[in-house]
Design a protein around this motif. Structure first.
Motif, short mmCIF file in Angstrom:
data_model
loop_
_atom_site.label_atom_id
_atom_site.label_comp_id
_atom_site.label_asym_id
_atom_site.label_seq_id
_atom_site.Cartn_x
_atom_site.Cartn_y
_atom_site.Cartn_z
N TRP B 173 0.83 -1.19 0.00
CA TRP B 173 0.00 0.00 0.00
C TRP B 173 0.87 1.26 0.00
N HIS B 174 2.04 1.15 0.65
CA HIS B 174 2.99 2.26 0.65
C HIS B 174 3.71 2.35 -0.69
N GLY B 175 3.52 1.33 -1.52
CA GLY B 175 4.14 1.39 -2.83
C GLY B 175 5.38 0.52 -3.00
N HIS B 176 5.70 -0.27 -2.00
CA HIS B 176 6.88 -1.13 -2.12
C HIS B 176 6.58 -2.32 -3.02
N ARG B 177 7.56 -2.69 -3.84
CA ARG B 177 7.41 -3.86 -4.72
C ARG B 177 8.49 -4.90 -4.45
N LYS B 178 9.62 -4.45 -3.97
CA LYS B 178 10.73 -5.38 -3.72
C LYS B 178 10.93 -5.49 -2.21
N ILE B 179 10.56 -6.64 -1.69
CA ILE B 179 10.53 -6.79 -0.23
C ILE B 179 11.21 -8.09 0.19
N ALA B 180 12.01 -8.01 1.22
CA ALA B 180 12.68 -9.23 1.72
C ALA B 180 12.21 -9.56 3.13
N LEU B 181 12.10 -10.85 3.40
CA LEU B 181 11.78 -11.31 4.75
C LEU B 181 13.06 -11.74 5.46
N VAL B 182 13.33 -11.11 6.56
CA VAL B 182 14.43 -11.55 7.43
C VAL B 182 13.81 -12.47 8.47
N GLY B 183 14.05 -13.74 8.31
CA GLY B 183 13.36 -14.72 9.16
C GLY B 183 14.14 -15.08 10.41
N PRO B 184 13.61 -15.98 11.19
CA PRO B 184 14.30 -16.49 12.38
C PRO B 184 15.56 -17.23 11.97
N CYS B 229 23.31 -11.78 6.30
CA CYS B 229 21.94 -11.87 5.82
C CYS B 229 21.64 -10.68 4.91
N LEU B 230 22.01 -9.50 5.35
CA LEU B 230 21.75 -8.31 4.55
C LEU B 230 22.51 -8.37 3.21
N ALA B 231 23.73 -8.85 3.29
CA ALA B 231 24.53 -8.96 2.07
C ALA B 231 23.84 -9.88 1.07
N ASP B 232 23.37 -11.02 1.58
CA ASP B 232 22.67 -11.96 0.70
C ASP B 232 21.44 -11.33 0.08
N ILE B 233 20.72 -10.58 0.89
CA ILE B 233 19.49 -9.97 0.38
C ILE B 233 19.82 -8.96 -0.72
N ASP B 234 20.83 -8.13 -0.48
CA ASP B 234 21.19 -7.14 -1.49
C ASP B 234 21.65 -7.82 -2.79
N ALA B 235 22.30 -8.95 -2.62
CA ALA B 235 22.77 -9.65 -3.82
C ALA B 235 21.61 -10.26 -4.59
N GLU B 236 20.70 -10.85 -3.85
CA GLU B 236 19.63 -11.59 -4.52
C GLU B 236 18.50 -10.69 -4.99
N LEU B 237 18.30 -9.60 -4.28
CA LEU B 237 17.16 -8.74 -4.61
C LEU B 237 17.64 -7.27 -4.63
N PRO B 238 18.46 -6.95 -5.58
CA PRO B 238 19.01 -5.59 -5.61
C PRO B 238 17.91 -4.56 -5.71
N GLY B 239 18.09 -3.47 -5.03
CA GLY B 239 17.06 -2.43 -5.06
C GLY B 239 15.93 -2.70 -4.08
N VAL B 240 16.12 -3.62 -3.16
CA VAL B 240 15.10 -3.91 -2.15
C VAL B 240 14.77 -2.63 -1.38
N THR B 241 13.47 -2.38 -1.17
CA THR B 241 13.09 -1.13 -0.50
C THR B 241 12.45 -1.36 0.86
#
Lengths: 337, 337
Positions: B173-184, B229-241
């Motif tokens: 709703w805020h307009g995000h399209r690229k989203i990552a889940l940081v899980g347990p 974890c953050l590094a992996d996310i940036d690599a896999e989903l660049p431009g994550v917002t």
DNA sequence: CTCTATCGTCGAAGCGCTTCGACGACCCCC
DNA sequence: GGGGGTCGTCGAAGCGCTTCGACGATAGAG
């Protein structure tokens, strides 16, 4: 559910014999014992707790009263609780969990209705209203903490006065002369929570003995509280080179604040914390700390209760000696120059 | 300790009449009732719990099984425990505290020896070995959490799948399209802790429904775990917002790491947490979060147990709807440019 | 004004266990 | 070989409460 009579019948003995096998209070021949035990195992017999309590006036249950207030130390309390449960189990006891907010009447309820053999009470305050009631109970009680007048009740705790002395000795040995105590929030002092006062007293006394230049200051929770606390300290004790922090909540914001104002730990300022081990380790820098050994205190409380239940004597106040563990948050002011 | 006979004598009635005054199971005249109650008050009579349990087959005690592992969520567990105790007290029940490490035999011990009327079990795993044993008990049981096969047992919990959907809807709703889940942490998934899987499933499903570009990644504890974890996310989903964080331990280090790498929250990246309210509020920035309402779940567990004890029917799975509270950690990626 | 319900109370029988006293059996010592 | 112990077991009496059946008393129905 099979009863002791079923077991007796299956083993071809009388119920009282089964009872004696279970309790060991009278000699039983090896053969009989074996037969009874086999019958017990086969039927999956567990003695009925209520019946047992009724006949023997023993419940094998301990009451544990925990504070319900969520504001402080929740993990510490939980550690206590599990330590108490675990220790109690090794003595074949279970634990009934009560919250402090039931107050005196809760204690009297479980005691008078004979739900428990003894009580362990956490978070006692200086003039705790529950103390007189506890004295009147027929069940023995162990307090974790120290009320103003501990007469007639057994207390266990960490020796906070010694802990304070320990932190100062350590810092003095490193060469620090100007040291400030960041204490718990004023609310804690107001409640008359004894550990705060004992630490404070120990701090002041050791400071005098060691000839240090010290000050003490409570610390309100939150970033703001820490900020103003640090400002006060700098004003009152300029050139302070070490902080003793007896306030778990303040620890993290304090380190943040120091970093934000460009003071490096331990190069520019040393920090000794008084907190559980895992808290000290969970900080950005592993902190030199005096451990709050919830686990040991919980265990000691249970041991003490068991002693009392056995009718053995015990000192009325048992304080655990503190342990200071050196980690990375302490340096010498010499190097700090 | 006065007994029911003492009360009866003092009131000039028979013991059974006293009992009926206490239980209300038979009509008693107003005068008699008054006399009996006066005698009870005067003598300070409390019925003997064991005798009562023996005669009535009711203990008015609930067992609460908590995990003893200190690694996760200690405050949450404590909140649960106090919620359960408090709720139980409103139904005139007490709580016996057990630790998970006693395992199946602990449950059987308290159940078979009739120490408790019912059980509440926390921290259930997918193929929890205790489940079959619980099914066999004559006491009703309520699980907090969801095992692989919940048949024959009543379960309550937060609806984690809906919670995941809620976070995504909010971010979308805020307009995000690229989203990552940081899980347990992976350990949690390995244990088969159901809330982790349910959240993950809800996340994936809602992501598809909303047409989002998402990824999921477990997160090891500690600063290092977060960093990688953050590094992996940036690599896999660049431009994550935006980040959805379902990992209390990681929350603080994650925010630190973002700040350290110059990414502002919420200007550069939005964060939605799944955690207790006070954790969300205790962060440097108040976090938009889906609450983990330990208190409500604990209360619901007790309500459900009481229903079962009354022989009333209840759905076998009761999931609490999640609530997302908007705070300061979410912005629109439009503004993020 | 009798006949049956309902009300209010009592007595007694357990609930399942522990524990005390009793009683054979056996052993040892003188 | 009889007297004094200890050993091993049993029977029975309770622990304090709930609950069932019983029973007079009172009230409402016919």
């Amino acid at each position: 559910m099979p009863t002791i009579n079923d077991v007796a019948r299956a083993a071809g003995v009388s119920p009282s014999t089964v009872s004696y096998v279970l309790s060991g209070r009278r000699p039983i021949s090896a053969q009989t014992r074996a037969r009874v035990q086999a019958a017990i195992a086969e039927l999956g017999f567990h003695p009925h707790a209520g019946a047992r309590a009724l006949a023997s006036s023993k419940t094998n249950v301990l009451a544990l009263v925990v504070p319900l207030r969520v504001d402080v130390n929740v993990p510490v309390i939980m550690q206590f609780a599990t330590a108490v449960v675990t220790a109690a189990r090794t003595h074949n006891h279970d634990v009934l969990l009560l919250t402090k907010d039931e107050g005196t009447s809760g204690l009297e309820r479980v005691a008078h209705s004979t739900m428990v053999d003894a009580l362990i009470v956490m978070d006692v305050e200086k003039d705790d209203v529950r103390i007189p009631a506890l004295r009147r109970l027929k069940q023995p009680t162990v307090l974790i903490g120290l009320p103003g007048d501990p007469s007639g009740i057994v207390c266990v705790d960490l020796d906070f006065a010694a802990a304070a002395a320990e932190t100062l000795r350590h810092l003095a040995w490193h060469g620090h002369r100007k040291i400030a105590l960041v204490g718990p929030s004023p609310a804690v002092y107001r409640r008359g929570t004894s550990y705060a006062e004992r630490f404070l007293a120990g701090f002041t006394e050791a400071s005098a003995e060691l000839g240090l230049e010290t000050m003490t200051h409570p610390c309100e929770p939150g970033q703001e509280g820490v900020k103003s606390c640090l400002a006060d300290i700098d004003a009152e004790l300029p050139g302070v080179t070490a902080l003793v922090v007896h306030n778990e909540e303040a620890l993290r914001p304090l380190l943040d604040q120091l970093r934000a104002t460009g003071r490096r730990v331990p190069e520019d300022i040393s920090v000794v914390a008084v907190c559980p081990r895992d808290v000290a380790l969970g900080m950005p820098i592993p902190l030199t700390s005096v451990d709050i050994p919830s686990h040991d205190v919980g265990g000691l409380a249970v041991e003490t209760v068991m002693k009392l239940l056995d009718g053995r004597h015990t000192e009325s106040i048992r304080l655990l000696p503190p342990t200071l563990v050196e980690r990375d948050s302490c340096g010498s002011p010499a190097r700090q120059a």
